[in-house]
Design a protein around this motif. Structure first.
Motif, PDB file in Angstrom:
ATOM      1  N   ASP A  21      -3.493   6.098  -7.130  1.00  0.00           N
ATOM      2  CA  ASP A  21      -4.466   5.355  -7.801  1.00  0.00           C
ATOM      3  C   ASP A  21      -5.599   6.360  -7.918  1.00  0.00           C
ATOM      4  O   ASP A  21      -6.163   6.106  -9.152  1.00  0.00           O
ATOM      5  CB  ASP A  21      -4.601   4.066  -6.985  1.00  0.00           C
ATOM      6  N   ASP A  22      -5.904   7.122  -7.088  1.00  0.00           N
ATOM      7  CA  ASP A  22      -6.952   8.009  -7.220  1.00  0.00           C
ATOM      8  C   ASP A  22      -6.533   9.007  -8.592  1.00  0.00           C
ATOM      9  O   ASP A  22      -7.537   9.376  -9.304  1.00  0.00           O
ATOM     10  CB  ASP A  22      -7.203   8.818  -5.908  1.00  0.00           C
ATOM     11  N   SER A  60      -3.101   4.846  -2.424  1.00  0.00           N
ATOM     12  CA  SER A  60      -4.547   5.096  -2.574  1.00  0.00           C
ATOM     13  C   SER A  60      -4.369   6.604  -3.260  1.00  0.00           C
ATOM     14  O   SER A  60      -5.229   6.781  -4.014  1.00  0.00           O
ATOM     15  CB  SER A  60      -5.279   5.316  -1.363  1.00  0.00           C
ATOM     16  N   LEU A 120       0.879  -0.987  -0.058  1.00  0.00           N
ATOM     17  CA  LEU A 120       0.076   0.103   0.000  1.00  0.00           C
ATOM     18  C   LEU A 120       0.840   1.259  -0.032  1.00  0.00           C
ATOM     19  O   LEU A 120       0.379   2.461   0.117  1.00  0.00           O
ATOM     20  CB  LEU A 120      -1.097  -0.011   1.298  1.00  0.00           C
ATOM     21  N   GLU A 173       1.524   7.323  -0.159  1.00  0.00           N
ATOM     22  CA  GLU A 173       0.169   6.243  -0.104  1.00  0.00           C
ATOM     23  C   GLU A 173      -0.181   5.841  -1.584  1.00  0.00           C
ATOM     24  O   GLU A 173      -0.529   6.784  -2.370  1.00  0.00           O
ATOM     25  CB  GLU A 173      -0.743   7.000   0.700  1.00  0.00           C
ATOM     26  N   LEU A 226      -8.929  -2.728  -8.666  1.00  0.00           N
ATOM     27  CA  LEU A 226      -9.474  -2.103  -7.456  1.00  0.00           C
ATOM     28  C   LEU A 226     -10.829  -2.633  -7.258  1.00  0.00           C
ATOM     29  O   LEU A 226     -11.498  -2.627  -6.443  1.00  0.00           O
ATOM     30  CB  LEU A 226      -9.328  -0.461  -7.409  1.00  0.00           C
TER      31      LEU A 226
END
Length: 344
Positions: free
Chosen positions: A117-118, A114, A54, A112, A143
């Motif tokens: 990926d966003d 996340s 992650l 991070e 995802l």
């Protein structure tokens, strides 16, 4: 229940006799809610496992002279990230001059996953000629629950290869993603109530104009005296800002700044961190975290991603504060060195 998902922290990887590898995972009780008994039933039984980090590690090229990143980014009003050329490089491009060779060093940072990926899923991440794949689709599908194996088979490659490509792509766009993340967090913040200044009333403006136009001769003389323009003064514009040696204050300031930049460039990562851990680094009001203590934890094996929740913040915010703190300490050390590398 023979299948479960959770997000553990990898604590240890132990090499044991007879080619056995022991992997120790740690997670919270809430992450395993309703799964403890089924997990316990798997003890001493074979299971299939896959781990996907992650945290994304990426390298940043640092200018050894300025101790700042070689490449910087800005985000426009629509959320698109653009590379910002340094001022000197921009002037060279406009004049058609050859690029100055910059000595650089690599520093590893982490972010991070996340956030990255966003950035990719929202369609803001760029495409690269040497990575001609639709990573927006790949990451969105992963995802949503699809496996790398299924996606890889459609692309006629191995699952190991697609993981390698996704990791490389995430690393490349990480600095842009962090800048974009700052933009999206700040764009919805309400503007300060007193951001817009009220115009002066017309009557006040007229009064100011009238007072200005009705200055008495004595007032004018006093004003000139304050500016060194009274009769008989020996003011010489060419001598302003110049000391007895003939060196202007601006030249002295420029020379001091150059010496400080050279001293800062001579401070490497190991020297900087040793200074911070020694307890000699000053405390800065704008830095809210105890970085000497946090750096000691990181040296002991923790990552910023693990440390951040324990002090009530995000790893992105913590890393931004860490970068600012390093810059402040470097500047302090350079001043302390007095322009002599290694004097600290």
């Amino acid at each position: 229940m023979s299948y479960m998902e959770f997000k553990p922290l990898v604590k240890k990887v132990n090499l044991k006799p007879k080619g056995i590898v022991e992997i120790v995972l740690e997670t919270s009780i809430t992450d395993l809610q309703g799964k403890i008994d089924p997990l316990s039933s798997m003890i001493d039984r074979r299971a299939e496992a896959s781990l996907d980090s992650l945290v994304v590690n990426y390298n940043v090229a640092i200018n050894t002279k300025t101790n700042k990143p070689v490449v910087n980014y800005k985000v426009d009003d629509s959320g698109v990230v653009h590379e910002v050329k340094p001022e000197g490089e921009q002037i060279e491009a406009e004049l058609g001059l050859p690029k100055e060779k910059i000595l650089t060093k690599e520093e590893q940072e982490e972010a991070e996953r996340s956030v990255i990926d966003d950035f990719i899923r929202e369609g803001f991440a760029p495409q690269f000629d040497d990575l001609p794949y639709d990573f927006q689709s790949i990451i969105s599908r992963k995802l949503s629950g699809e496996t790398y194996m299924k996606i890889a088979s459609e692309l006629d490659m191995s699952s190991g290869k697609i993981v390698e490509l996704v990791d490389e792509y995430r690393s490349r766009v990480a600095p842009m993603a962090l800048k974009w993340d700052e933009w999206r967090k700040g764009k919805d913040k309400p503007k300060a109530a007193n951001e817009k200044k009220e115009d002066k009333p017309a009557e006040q403006a007229d009064a100011n104009t009238e007072n200005k136009n009705s200055d008495s001769p004595d007032d004018v003389a006093a004003s000139k005296a304050d500016q060194g323009e009274t009769e008989g003064s020996t003011h010489d514009p060419e001598q302003q800002g110049q000391d007895a040696s003939g060196v202007s204050e601006n030249d002295a300031d420029d020379h001091g700044a150059e010496k400080q930049e050279d001293a800062a460039a001579a401070i490497d990562k190991e020297t900087l961190e040793a200074f911070i851990l020694s307890g000699q680094a000053p405390v800065f009001e704008e830095i809210e975290y105890d970085f000497p203590a946090l750096l000691a934890r990181r040296k002991a094996g923790e990552t910023w991603l693990k440390i951040a929740p324990t002090i009530g913040t995000s790893s992105t915010k913590l890393q931004a504060a860490w970068s600012r703190y390093k810059k402040l300490v470097t500047d302090h050390m350079a001043k302390q060195n007095g322009g002599e590398p290694g004097a600290a």
